[in-house]
Enzyme design. Structure first.
Site, PDB file in Angstrom:
ATOM      1  CD  GLU A 235      -3.033   1.104   2.184  1.00 37.04           C
ATOM      2  OE1 GLU A 235      -3.744   2.091   2.376  1.00 37.04           O
ATOM      3  OE2 GLU A 235      -3.223  -0.006   2.761  1.00 37.04           O
ATOM      4  CE  LYS A 251      -9.590  -0.156   5.376  1.00 34.80           C
ATOM      5  NZ  LYS A 251      -8.953  -0.669   6.628  1.00 34.80           N
TER       6      LYS A 251
END
Length: 424
Positions: A235, A251
């Site tokens: 990420e 997410k």
């Protein structure tokens, strides 16, 4: 004479406020006292460091800071870098031509606790690995000398993992978050659990293996005196290149099977949770962007990390005139995907519910240089002190969360990390 730490790597003096430079770091900005010997350089494998330079870097200077030291870690980092030939006061300027002499760039690590401090949130949970600093900045020069050859592997043993909370306690915390959502206190809160395991041998090879995991965009290690961090993060917390800002929030998680991918794409719960965090990241970037330039690309794109599918979006913007590193860190740390929304309320709940601090996880780790910043969010991250390995994992809790499913998701995220550390 070089000092060799417990991981067999060169360690350098901690920079402290007692030195005569600007508050919080030393005035000594040259190689003297840091890399005066002419022996082989140790391989630098910092996440996001230029690949072509990794075999030719030597440490020039280091800043290490902890919450108890006082001061603003974002400002300290920016000032320290400028004092050592890496001005990041204006990230909108084009990156200068990269030369193979002089300063190449710097590793930058900021803990989740330091990020919470920047956000004005409480940080009272005890840290499970207190030897870890909350801010580390390491400036590297190019040096055309041989890299230290790999040492013969030492006997490696990793013991059983002890969790910081039981599955029941984790599930109860999920229930508490859902109750807070019902009251309107928060919309989403990310809960993270910790585990530690004893070890014998050199932990650095085990931590280095994490960077080879599939999807580890920010794979690499950072070491210090008595500690080391290994990262396999997919990420992007924030990337800056020639004045362009990017963040890539992740997410939403499912097993990396055909059915798992279909289920993730069809899940209204995962999509709602994801879009909530994308909106939070849009707001974070808008604080430091030119008006009207924030946009979202590739909304809810499915990417693979190890044996998991994860949903990722890309948020872009043009940096506001004169944006510096300190304001960039204040706006983006801690990352919204590991805190929740609203961010400050979620951080207060995290502090109340999680039994221990987040240590090396859920912070920032990567590479900075004039005109370039590339920081990963330290999910899928492990750390070592002199006795224990530490891992962290969690997930975002919304009103539709199922407590048992959230516990299982955290276990699925940490399983590849623990298996890799064990040598499997």
């Amino acid at each position: 004479m070089r000092k060799v730490g417990p991981y067999g790597v060169e360690t350098l003096p901690k920079v402290c406020a007692a030195d005569s430079g600007p508050a919080g770091y030393a005035a000594d900005s040259g190689p003297a006292g840091y890399a005066a010997d002419s022996g082989p350089a140790a391989l630098v494998d910092v996440p996001a460091a230029p690949a072509a330079c990794r075999g030719a870097l030597t440490e020039r200077a280091r800043l290490q800071w902890r919450l108890g030291d006082g001061g603003d870690p974002a400002a300290l980092a920016e000032e320290f870098l400028a004092a050592h030939g890496l001005p990041l006061h204006d990230l909108t300027r084009p990156a200068p031509t990269h030369h193979d002499t002089g300063a190449c760039g710097a590793a930058l690590y900021l803990s989740a606790a330091a990020g919470a401090l920047l956000a004005g949130a409480p940080t009272t949970a005890p840290e499970p690995a207190p030897v870890l600093p909350d801010l580390t900045v390491v400036v590297y020069d190019h040096r055309r000398t041989p890299v230290t050859p790999p040492r013969p592997p030492s006997a490696w043993w990793l013991g059983a993992w002890t969790e910081s909370w039981t599955p029941r306690q984790h599930a109860d915390a999920v229930t508490c978050v859902r109750a807070a959502i019902g009251r309107g206190d928060v919309y989403q809160t990310n809960l993270v659990g910790h585990a530690a395991a004893p070890y014998t041998g050199d932990p650095l090879p085990a931590l280095s293996r994490l960077g080879a995991l599939p999807g580890a965009r920010y794979g690499g290690v950072l070491t210090g005196d008595g500690w080391a961090i290994g990262c396999a993060s997919p990420e992007t917390l924030v990337e800056v290149s020639d004045g362009h800002l990017i963040t890539r929030p992740i997410k939403g998680t499912r097993p990396a099977t055909a059915a798992g991918r279909t289920e993730l794409l069809a899940s209204a719960k995962e999509r709602a949770e994801h879009i909530m965090i994308v909106d939070l990241e849009r707001n974070d970037l808008a604080r430091i962007a030119r008006t009207g330039t924030v946009r979202v690309d590739d909304l809810f794109a499915v990417r693979r990390w190890c044996d998991l599918w994860q949903a990722e979006s890309t948020v872009r913007a043009a940096a506001a005139d004169g944006l510096g590193l300190a304001d960039l860190l204040r706006a983006t740390c801690p990352g919204g995907s590991v805190t929740g929304a609203p961010k400050h309320a979620a951080l207060a709940q995290i502090n109340a519910l999680e039994p221990v601090g987040r240590g090396a996880s859920m912070g920032a780790l990567g590479w900075v240089a004039p005109g370039r910043v590339d920081l990963g969010l330290t999910i899928r991250t492990a750390a070592a002190d002199t006795e224990l390995l530490h891992t962290w994992a969690g997930g975002g809790i919304t009103w539709d969360s199922d407590a048992d499913a959230e516990v299982a998701e955290a276990a699925a995220k940490t399983a590849p990390i623990r298996a890799t550390l064990a040598g499997r």
